[in-house]
Motif scaffolding. Sequence first.
Motif, PDB file in Angstrom:
ATOM      1  N   LYS A   1      98.050  52.944  15.143  1.00  0.00           N
ATOM      2  CA  LYS A   1      97.138  52.015  15.808  1.00  0.00           C
ATOM      3  C   LYS A   1      97.511  50.604  15.381  1.00  0.00           C
ATOM      4  CE  LYS A   1      93.284  51.710  12.494  1.00  0.00           C
ATOM      5  NZ  LYS A   1      91.823  51.805  12.330  1.00  0.00           N
ATOM      6  N   VAL A   2      97.051  49.629  16.156  1.00  0.00           N
ATOM      7  CA  VAL A   2      97.286  48.229  15.833  1.00  0.00           C
ATOM      8  C   VAL A   2      95.948  47.575  15.506  1.00  0.00           C
ATOM      9  CG1 VAL A   2      98.155  46.002  16.644  1.00  0.00           C
ATOM     10  CG2 VAL A   2      99.291  48.126  17.359  1.00  0.00           C
ATOM     11  N   GLU A   3      95.924  46.817  14.407  1.00  0.00           N
ATOM     12  CA  GLU A   3      94.763  45.999  14.058  1.00  0.00           C
ATOM     13  C   GLU A   3      95.202  44.541  14.018  1.00  0.00           C
ATOM     14  OE1 GLU A   3      92.868  47.226  10.463  1.00  0.00           O
ATOM     15  OE2 GLU A   3      92.217  49.158  11.273  1.00  0.00           O
ATOM     16  N   ALA A   4      94.318  43.651  14.419  1.00  0.00           N
ATOM     17  CA  ALA A   4      94.646  42.229  14.445  1.00  0.00           C
ATOM     18  C   ALA A   4      93.558  41.422  13.745  1.00  0.00           C
ATOM     19  CB  ALA A   4      94.823  41.742  15.873  1.00  0.00           C
ATOM     20  N   LYS A   5      93.995  40.389  13.021  1.00  0.00           N
ATOM     21  CA  LYS A   5      93.086  39.425  12.409  1.00  0.00           C
ATOM     22  C   LYS A   5      93.492  38.043  12.883  1.00  0.00           C
ATOM     23  CE  LYS A   5      91.993  42.130   8.290  1.00  0.00           C
ATOM     24  NZ  LYS A   5      91.971  42.169   6.803  1.00  0.00           N
TER      25      LYS A   5
ATOM     26  N   SER B   1      91.447  39.279  19.315  1.00  0.00           N
ATOM     27  CA  SER B   1      92.000  40.395  18.538  1.00  0.00           C
ATOM     28  C   SER B   1      92.185  41.669  19.348  1.00  0.00           C
ATOM     29  CB  SER B   1      91.107  40.658  17.319  1.00  0.00           C
ATOM     30  OG  SER B   1      91.140  39.565  16.439  1.00  0.00           O
ATOM     31  N   PRO B   2      91.204  42.130  20.152  1.00  0.00           N
ATOM     32  CA  PRO B   2      91.427  43.354  20.946  1.00  0.00           C
ATOM     33  C   PRO B   2      92.579  43.226  21.932  1.00  0.00           C
ATOM     34  CG  PRO B   2      89.085  42.842  20.830  1.00  0.00           C
ATOM     35  CD  PRO B   2      89.816  41.651  20.284  1.00  0.00           C
TER      36      PRO B   2
ATOM     37  N   CYS C   1      95.871  43.589  20.030  1.00  0.00           N
ATOM     38  CA  CYS C   1      96.111  45.005  19.725  1.00  0.00           C
ATOM     39  C   CYS C   1      96.608  45.757  20.951  1.00  0.00           C
ATOM     40  CB  CYS C   1      94.819  45.648  19.211  1.00  0.00           C
ATOM     41  SG  CYS C   1      94.221  44.998  17.642  1.00  0.00           S
TER      42      CYS C   1
ATOM     43  N   VAL D   1      93.121  55.920  16.875  1.00  0.00           N
ATOM     44  CA  VAL D   1      92.419  54.805  16.230  1.00  0.00           C
ATOM     45  C   VAL D   1      91.588  55.252  15.020  1.00  0.00           C
ATOM     46  CG1 VAL D   1      92.313  53.443  18.341  1.00  0.00           C
ATOM     47  CG2 VAL D   1      90.444  55.014  17.798  1.00  0.00           C
TER      48      VAL D   1
ATOM     49  N   THR E   1      99.194  52.252  10.359  1.00  0.00           N
ATOM     50  CA  THR E   1      98.398  51.148  10.894  1.00  0.00           C
ATOM     51  C   THR E   1      99.261  49.889  10.884  1.00  0.00           C
ATOM     52  OG1 THR E   1      96.307  52.072  10.079  1.00  0.00           O
ATOM     53  CG2 THR E   1      96.336  49.717  10.600  1.00  0.00           C
TER      54      THR E   1
ATOM     55  N   MET F   1      99.567  45.980  11.327  1.00  0.00           N
ATOM     56  CA  MET F   1      98.692  44.821  11.194  1.00  0.00           C
ATOM     57  C   MET F   1      99.359  43.585  11.795  1.00  0.00           C
ATOM     58  SD  MET F   1      95.958  45.876   9.620  1.00  0.00           S
ATOM     59  CE  MET F   1      95.254  44.251   9.352  1.00  0.00           C
TER      60      MET F   1
ATOM     61  N   GLU G   1      98.518  39.475  11.847  1.00  0.00           N
ATOM     62  CA  GLU G   1      97.652  38.418  11.315  1.00  0.00           C
ATOM     63  C   GLU G   1      98.077  37.091  11.922  1.00  0.00           C
ATOM     64  OE1 GLU G   1      96.827  38.438   7.109  1.00  0.00           O
ATOM     65  OE2 GLU G   1      97.628  40.471   6.894  1.00  0.00           O
TER      66      GLU G   1
END
Length: 392
Positions: A109-113, A123-124, A127, A145, A151, A153, A155
């Motif tokens: 999954k991809v997470e973004a900050k 952010s969504p 991702c 997810v 994962t 990331m 940023e």
Amino acid sequence: MAKELILAKYGEMALKGLNRGTFEDILMKNLRRRLKKFGAFKLNRAQSTIYMEPLSEDIDLDEVLEHLQCVFGIAALCRACVCEKTMEDISAKAVPYLEEVLLGAKTFKVEAKRADKAFPLKSPEICAELGGILLDAYPHLSVDVRHPDVTVMVEIRDTHAFVHGANLKGAGGLPVGSSGKALLLLSGGIDSPVAGYRMARRGVHISAIHYVSPPYTSDRAQEKVEQLCQELTPYCGNIAFFCVPFTEIQEAIKKYCPEEYFTVIMRRLMMEIAQKIAAKDNCLALIAGESVGQVASQTMQAIACTDAVSRIPVFRPLIGSDKTEIVETARMIGTFETSTLPYEDCCTVFTPKHPKVRPSLEEVEKAQGKFDFTEMVNKAVEGTTMKVFELS
């Protein structure tokens, strides 16, 4: 080849308010000292993160990461790819940069900050876009997810964007040196090295003191404790080690004092000596490895009798821990095997057969008062030797 650096993220240090800059300065100093052996790095800090950029390509960043996981004050660490703040550059660099980790995975999954709120995508959306590109590049993957194998990331920060895999857990706590200096009463057992580790994790710079009683204790016993000092340096940094000649005092305790009070009187005299050494070494407190009720000298009454001679704070970070917890920590920090080597320290010399478990202070002072130890204490302080164990 994409430009890489190491990101180190704060834990509780981020909550320090007006004092935060002082903690950051100490952490930066500690990191520069740790990184020196690996080569040249450029360090910057922003947004509760320290950026460590290697200035040569031959530096092994995986080895550096492993080393930095022992540095107190860091909550998480990672290697990261530096990107321009555009989705085109992020996507172009993420696909080859993540190849090794994604080829060995089945799900991701991809997470973004998005620290920079001016970045055009939320952010969504970041991702979704990067996730689609990674699925096209690695068609064997599927998105999960909840429980992904990997994962990814992203940023988005002030000057650049960064892409990396999951963070590695840091040592946490506060930077060593941010909470002052204290003197650890270091025996050859399991407990006291763990006590030193735990206080270093609270930002305390550790020195150590050990008592030897030749011929009752051997050179091997002292070497064992010195090895423990060296094993603590990855966490505690350089450690000044003080070795106190204690034979004469222990023989006098045996000769002049009631047997049932041997241990508590010995510990009181150790405290007296330790305070004098602490004053010379600018230590503000003592550290002991006691856990309440573990042995006869660690009942509340015995501890009270010991502390009655102390004029500075005595920290006991293990006081509420059971032996299983202490052993687990000793194994984790690498001191357990050394601590269990079969070489006795002076605490086991002249151990009474039936120690007083719940002594009163009045009883102990009366028993100790049968002999004036002042001259012997001063002589032991004068005969103390010191060496420094340095972070390798």
